[in-house]
Enzyme design. Structure first.
Site, PDB file in Angstrom:
ATOM      1  N   TRP A 102      38.386  29.503  77.389  1.00 34.93           N
ATOM      2  CA  TRP A 102      39.045  28.193  77.430  1.00 34.93           C
ATOM      3  C   TRP A 102      38.737  27.370  76.194  1.00 34.93           C
ATOM      4  O   TRP A 102      39.610  26.693  75.657  1.00 34.93           O
ATOM      5  CB  TRP A 102      38.715  27.445  78.727  1.00 34.93           C
ATOM      6  CG  TRP A 102      39.433  28.071  79.884  1.00 34.93           C
ATOM      7  CD1 TRP A 102      38.877  28.747  80.932  1.00 34.93           C
ATOM      8  CD2 TRP A 102      40.862  28.137  80.088  1.00 34.93           C
ATOM      9  NE1 TRP A 102      39.862  29.212  81.783  1.00 34.93           N
ATOM     10  CE2 TRP A 102      41.078  28.855  81.291  1.00 34.93           C
ATOM     11  CE3 TRP A 102      41.965  27.660  79.382  1.00 34.93           C
ATOM     12  CZ2 TRP A 102      42.372  29.104  81.792  1.00 34.93           C
ATOM     13  CZ3 TRP A 102      43.249  27.913  79.877  1.00 34.93           C
ATOM     14  CH2 TRP A 102      43.433  28.621  81.068  1.00 34.93           C
ATOM     15  N   ASP A 172      36.085  19.484  78.706  1.00 33.23           N
ATOM     16  CA  ASP A 172      36.993  20.138  79.655  1.00 33.23           C
ATOM     17  C   ASP A 172      36.149  20.527  80.867  1.00 33.23           C
ATOM     18  O   ASP A 172      35.378  21.478  80.819  1.00 33.23           O
ATOM     19  CB  ASP A 172      37.621  21.377  79.004  1.00 33.23           C
ATOM     20  CG  ASP A 172      38.533  22.133  79.975  1.00 33.23           C
ATOM     21  OD1 ASP A 172      38.623  21.750  81.157  1.00 33.23           O
ATOM     22  OD2 ASP A 172      39.156  23.129  79.533  1.00 33.23           O
ATOM     23  N   LYS A 196      41.125  23.559  90.782  1.00 31.81           N
ATOM     24  CA  LYS A 196      39.876  24.254  91.062  1.00 31.81           C
ATOM     25  C   LYS A 196      39.036  23.493  92.089  1.00 31.81           C
ATOM     26  O   LYS A 196      38.869  23.970  93.187  1.00 31.81           O
ATOM     27  CB  LYS A 196      39.097  24.484  89.768  1.00 31.81           C
ATOM     28  CG  LYS A 196      39.592  25.701  88.989  1.00 31.81           C
ATOM     29  CD  LYS A 196      40.450  25.379  87.816  1.00 31.81           C
ATOM     30  CE  LYS A 196      41.037  26.622  87.165  1.00 31.81           C
ATOM     31  NZ  LYS A 196      41.457  26.371  85.799  1.00 31.81           N
TER      32      LYS A 196
HETATM   33  C1  LIG Z   1      42.003  26.554  84.598  1.00 32.55           C
HETATM   34  C2  LIG Z   1      41.435  25.993  83.359  1.00 32.55           C
HETATM   35  C3  LIG Z   1      42.253  25.448  82.351  1.00 32.55           C
HETATM   36  C4  LIG Z   1      43.762  25.474  82.406  1.00 32.55           C
HETATM   37  O1  LIG Z   1      44.281  24.651  83.346  1.00 32.55           O
HETATM   38  P1  LIG Z   1      45.883  24.481  83.421  1.00 32.55           P
HETATM   39  O2  LIG Z   1      46.037  23.511  84.543  1.00 32.55           O
HETATM   40  O3  LIG Z   1      46.461  25.821  83.740  1.00 32.55           O
HETATM   41  O4  LIG Z   1      46.369  23.962  82.133  1.00 32.55           O
HETATM   42  C5  LIG Z   1      41.628  24.900  81.247  1.00 32.55           C
HETATM   43  N1  LIG Z   1      40.294  24.879  81.129  1.00 32.55           N
HETATM   44  C6  LIG Z   1      39.480  25.399  82.080  1.00 32.55           C
HETATM   45  C7  LIG Z   1      38.009  25.354  81.883  1.00 32.55           C
HETATM   46  C8  LIG Z   1      40.030  25.974  83.215  1.00 32.55           C
HETATM   47  O5  LIG Z   1      39.220  26.495  84.151  1.00 32.55           O
END
Ligand SMILES: *Cc1c(COP(=O)(O)O)cnc(C)c1O
Length: 359
Positions: A102, A172, A196
């Site tokens: 990511w 993030d 999540k």
């Molecule tokens: C799932 C995830 C993303 C992507 O999320 P989207 O909603 O598909 O854009 C980005 N960063 C992390 C750490 C993730 O787990």
């Protein structure tokens, strides 16, 4: 009806109590005679849902008053581009820490807008650890430093907030937000997709310190402009109203569990159990440095990968789904977000022990 145990990385398990409540309220929310899905986003009913969602999130994370809380679209992936576009503030550089898949994507997107300085990278160790902070490159001219607190694919998690010596910290937090206590005041921006730890997909939460908001390039569409969205309560266009409602229910569920403190205890206990089982087994192993193992996403490989298929088929038969590892790392991955129950983890452990005995 029988519900399975869902170990998917995202979209992922949602508390059953939340789904049951949504079901009960589906046709008629609070005696309004309509579904939340049908409500005007400007009406007083939905406004109250939106207000409570924000208040509950602020309470759960203890977000200080000088932060704005936005509920946007475009996912965390969209923010990979919107962050540099919103907060470079005339600067030309940003620092990024690369700890996995990511982070790598965030870096790639940022390069379209600024010079990216890689402060640290664990790529050479195949993303199985986190470089020690005393070796990071901290460029004081950088507009911000970006990192990924939990690498969902590699199963690597920061256990502490890095000290960037004044460079605004951007994180993030998609796959571990609300799973452990964090001091929000240490951050410039925290962002996370909802699929999540917060409910279904379709919303991304952006928490931004107000001094970082300001003039952006005219070419940035208004709906991607954090200040403009903030002035319009994240409703510059029609928001994903039903998803906001569901995320709101998850916030209320989390408060009822005892908030982050209580859920963090559960998360630690569940992760320890799983890692211990992996450690003591001859069949399963996890490549991540002990100090940085994720409490949310636990990847593991089988000693003999020809057994993978049998493992997954057997798991499926036992009502355990979503365990296939990401193609980048192979093997298995158990995602045990806040909504994963102890019963789910115990069922997985039982299956893993049984599978090792009989394979
Ligand atoms: C799932 C995830 C993303 C992507 O999320 P989207 O909603 O598909 O854009 C980005 N960063 C992390 C750490 C993730 O787990």
């Amino acid at each position: 009806m029988s519900r399975i145990f869902n170990f998917s990385a995202g979209p992922s398990v949602i508390p059953e109590a939340v789904l049951t409540q949504a079901q009960a309220e589906l046709l008629d929310w609070h005696s309004t005679g309509m579904s939340v899905m049908e409500m005007s986003h400007r009406g007083k009913e939905f406004m109250s849902i939106a207000e409570e969602l924000k208040t509950d999130l602020i309470e759960l994370l203890a977000i200080p008053y000088n932060y704005k809380v936005l509920f946007l679209q475009g996912g965390a992936t969209g923010q990979f581009s919107f962050i540099p576009q919103n907060i470079l503030r005339g600067k030309t550089k940003a620092c990024y820490v690369n700890t996995g898949a990511w982070s790598t994507k965030a870096i790639k997107a940022a390069k379209n807008y600024c010079e990216v300085i890689i402060s640290a990278s664990s790529e050479s160790s195949n993303f199985t650890n986190i470089p020690k902070i005393n070796n990071w490159v901290l460029d004081q001219d950088a507009a911000y430093l970006h990192y990924t607190s939990n690498e969902t694919i590699q199963g690597v998690e920061f256990q502490d907030i890095p000290d960037t010596q004044g460079i605004p910290l951007v994180c993030d937090m998609s796959s571990n937000i609300l799973s452990r206590s964090v001091d929000v005041s240490r951050y410039g921006i925290i962002y996370a997709g909802t699929q999540k730890n917060m409910g279904p997909s379709g919303v991304v939460v952006v928490i931004v310190r107000d001094d970082l908001l300001g003039a952006v390039d005219k070419s940035l569409p208004d709906i991607f402009d954090y200040s403009k969205q903030n002035k319009n309560d994240s409703m510059l266009n029609t928001p994903a109203t039903y998803n906001w409602y569901l995320v709101g229910l998850v916030m209320k569920w989390l408060k009822a569990q005892g908030g982050i403190q209580a859920i963090e205890k559960q998360n630690i206990a569940q992760a320890n159990k799983l890692y211990q089982a992996i450690e003591t087994s001859d069949l399963y192993s996890n490549p991540v440095d002990n100090a940085y193992r994720s409490r949310m996403n636990i990847p593991f490989v089988l000693k003999d990968s020809t057994l993978d298929k049998a493992f997954l088929t057997g798991a499926d038969k036992n009502g355990l789904i979503g365990l296939k590892g990401h193609r980048l790392v192979g093997g298995m991955r158990a995602s045990i977000y806040n909504a994963m129950t102890d019963a789910g983890v115990d069922a997985l452990l039982e299956f893993m022990v049984e599978f090792e005995k009989t394979s």
